[in-house]
Design an enzyme around this catalytic site. Structure first.
Site, short mmCIF file in Angstrom:
data_model
loop_
_atom_site.label_atom_id
_atom_site.label_comp_id
_atom_site.label_asym_id
_atom_site.label_seq_id
_atom_site.Cartn_x
_atom_site.Cartn_y
_atom_site.Cartn_z
N LYS A 1 0.81 -1.21 0.00
CA LYS A 1 0.00 0.00 0.00
C LYS A 1 0.85 1.26 0.00
O LYS A 1 0.36 2.35 -0.32
CB LYS A 1 -0.94 0.01 1.21
N ASP A 2 2.16 1.17 0.37
CA ASP A 2 3.04 2.34 0.41
C ASP A 2 3.61 2.69 -0.95
O ASP A 2 4.19 3.77 -1.12
CB ASP A 2 4.20 2.09 1.38
N ARG B 1 -7.94 8.95 4.54
CA ARG B 1 -9.01 7.96 4.34
C ARG B 1 -9.65 7.58 5.66
O ARG B 1 -10.88 7.52 5.77
CB ARG B 1 -8.42 6.71 3.66
N ARG B 2 -8.84 7.32 6.67
CA ARG B 2 -9.39 6.96 7.99
C ARG B 2 -10.18 8.11 8.59
O ARG B 2 -11.25 7.91 9.19
CB ARG B 2 -8.27 6.51 8.93
N ARG C 1 1.52 9.90 14.42
CA ARG C 1 2.63 9.35 13.62
C ARG C 1 3.44 8.39 14.48
O ARG C 1 3.27 8.30 15.69
CB ARG C 1 3.55 10.48 13.12
N ARG D 1 2.82 4.10 18.33
CA ARG D 1 1.45 4.60 18.31
C ARG D 1 0.60 3.98 19.43
O ARG D 1 -0.19 4.66 20.08
CB ARG D 1 0.80 4.34 16.94
N CYS E 1 -1.14 8.21 -1.13
CA CYS E 1 -1.64 7.66 0.13
C CYS E 1 -2.52 8.65 0.89
O CYS E 1 -3.17 8.27 1.85
CB CYS E 1 -0.47 7.21 1.00
#
Length: 516
Positions: A80-81, A132-133, A150, A156, A245
């Site tokens: 996904k990156d 997106r989140r 981050r 996190r 992204c």
């Protein structure tokens, strides 16, 4: 093989897990490997949200440069990156299996509220830097305060434990791969059909130099063609949108028997209500262009749903943002039926929020039975009333839910608080001696004011179908959606053809059926 293959990786715990996974797979093929850690821009700059970082490829660029320079032989990335187009001189020679692509919501236990969507207290602080989140969270809970977050996965989680946030969102794949102990936190696994992940979440990409035939042959032995096909569709949508992204885009594709089911969510900005789309496609139809067409296709101008909904409900927000005029109108009403003695049973099963209202609201759970619910909305009503739920059905097939519930119950007895006209679908999955029905409310048809013309009709119960058909006809040009299989069956028995069954009974699924 005498060569030692150098695998390039970031230095985070998760990146190193990925590199060691590849190393183990290559050693099983007889290859000798070593891992070289490379620091990327995304690792070096931790005090800025992603939308403030310059350029693209925050977590991949430096590794790809090392690969082009011959300093490493293979790069391993979270797929996904990666950018959607290959870097000149480099190719993805293989992709891994797919770890569970869903999102995890991790919540401090003092911030849990099971009566609220996402089981998160009102006004909570949620940590994420993903557009997106942020976008999809605001669809379900626009009262939350979203704060950038981050750092690598353990960092996190520690920030959550330190009290900087009430909850954070993470990819389940990373948490599962690291086998993190989350016993002190409440964990919600978010359904990918509702909270749609980014393209290729949960998949690893193995990148090599285009002209390195030996590396391409070696990595090709690890490639998963079916996963490559599925995420190829997801990433094609991203590529056609020319997004990175930070585009508020979610796409998930799943193989279901001989077809592919695809859910997509897209917004121009994270603060805007997304446009959603659901479809089922054959292999030959599986193209990104098909999904993009669905995200912008015309939608019904006027919709009737046979349920009263709040203005901030997910169904209303999704449709109104797409320009749909909504009429919320139930064709039935309910009246309490007095009851006294509540028989002792192993379980109590609720097939609707009305059953919860008329039974739990009056009698509670006097014998401490376990409680089952037909679906998520009914389960939420039970929790809001202050009771735990031991079984929650999934999907819109009540007979299938009933069979699953019967397996869970075993030989115990079940009390069913019901309407006077209950169809008893779940009860049919049990021997009669295990079933105890208790009528707690009556369902009454009611006359309504004249109905405005509707391009689509959304029926939410068999009783509403019957009451509606006593007053109106369904016209051939109207789109007809039934909340579940039982409701669809009543429509079909009345001669209505072409009834659409959503992927689930939830409001978001009903909205997807209207918009798709």
């Amino acid at each position: 093989m005498n060569k030692t293959w150098i695998i390039g990786s970031r230095g985070s715990d998760l990146a190193l897990w990925q590199a060691r996974f590849l190393e183990e797979k290559l050693r099983a093929l007889g290859a000798t490997c070593t891992i070289r850690i490379i620091k990327t821009q995304g690792d070096a700059i931790q005090d800025l949200p992603f939308d403030k970082l310059e350029g693209k490829g925050f977590f991949t660029k430096e590794i790809e440069e090392a690969l082009l320079a011959g300093e490493i032989d293979i790069a391993v990335h979270s797929h996904k990156d990666l950018e959607t187009s290959d870097v000149p001189g480099l190719v993805i020679a293989g992709v891994s299996y797919r770890e569970d692509p869903s999102e995890l919501l991790l919540v401090r236990k003092e911030s849990v509220d099971h009566s609220m969507s996402l089981a998160l207290k009102k006004g909570a602080v949620l940590g994420t830097s993903s557009a997106r989140r942020k976008n999809q969270t605001m669809l379900f809970r626009d009262d939350l305060h979203i704060k950038d977050l981050r750092g690598n996965v353990p960092t996190r989680v520690q920030k959550l434990r330190d009290g900087d946030y009430d909850a954070i969102l993470l990819a389940r794949a990373g948490v599962d791969r690291l086998k993190l102990d989350l016993a002190d936190l409440h964990v919600e696994v978010l359904d990918v059909r509702k909270f749609i992940p980014p393209p290729a979440q949960g998949v690893l990409a193995f990148q090599v130099r285009e002209n390195d035939a030996e590396a391409r042959e070696l990595i090709g032995q690890l490639n998963n063609p079916e996963i490559a096909r599925i995420i190829g569709l997801e990433r094609e949508v991203l590529r056609l949108l020319q997004g990175g992204c930070q585009l508020p885009l979610g796409v998930i594709c799943r193989k279901e028997e001989d077809r592919y089911a695809v859910w997509a969510s897209l917004a121009s900005q994270h603060c805007h209500t997304p446009r959603r789309y659901f479809t089922q496609l054959t292999d030959s139809e599986l193209t990104g262009a098909r999904i993009l067409e669905g995200l912008v296709k015309p939608v019904p101008a006027k919709v009737l749903i046979t349920r009263e909904l709040a203005p901030d409900s997910v169904f209303v927000k999704l449709l109104e943002s797409a320009g749909v005029e909504i009429t919320c109108r139930s064709y039935i009403s309910f009246a309490e039926v007095g009851f006294r003695d509540v028989p002792s049973t192993s379980w109590i099963f609720f097939s609707s929020k009305n059953a919860v209202r008329f039974f739990l609201g009056k009698a509670g759970n006097p014998h401490g039975a376990k409680i089952g619910a037909i679906g998520a909305a009914t389960a939420a009503a039970i929790r809001k009333a202050g009771f735990d739920v031991a079984f929650t059905g999934e999907g819109n097939d009540t007979m299938k839910i009933g069979k699953g519930f019967a397996e869970r119950v075993g030989h115990g007895t079940v009390l069913f608080p019901v309407s006077d006209i209950s169809l008893r679908n779940v009860q049919q999955c049990f021997p009669e001696e295990q079933v105890k029905d208790l009528v707690t409310y009556r369902t009454l048809a009611r006359n309504t004011t004249p109905l405005p013309d509707a391009d689509a009709l959304v029926f939410t119960s068999p009783s509403n179908v019957k009451a509606y058909l006593k007053q109106h006809q369904v016209h051939p040009d109207q789109k007809v959606i039934a909340m579940g299989k039982t409701t669809a069956g009543v429509l079909e028995d009345a001669g209505v053809s072409g009834v659409i069954l959503p992927w689930g009974p939830e409001e978001v699924a009903l909205a997807d059926a209207v918009l798709s």
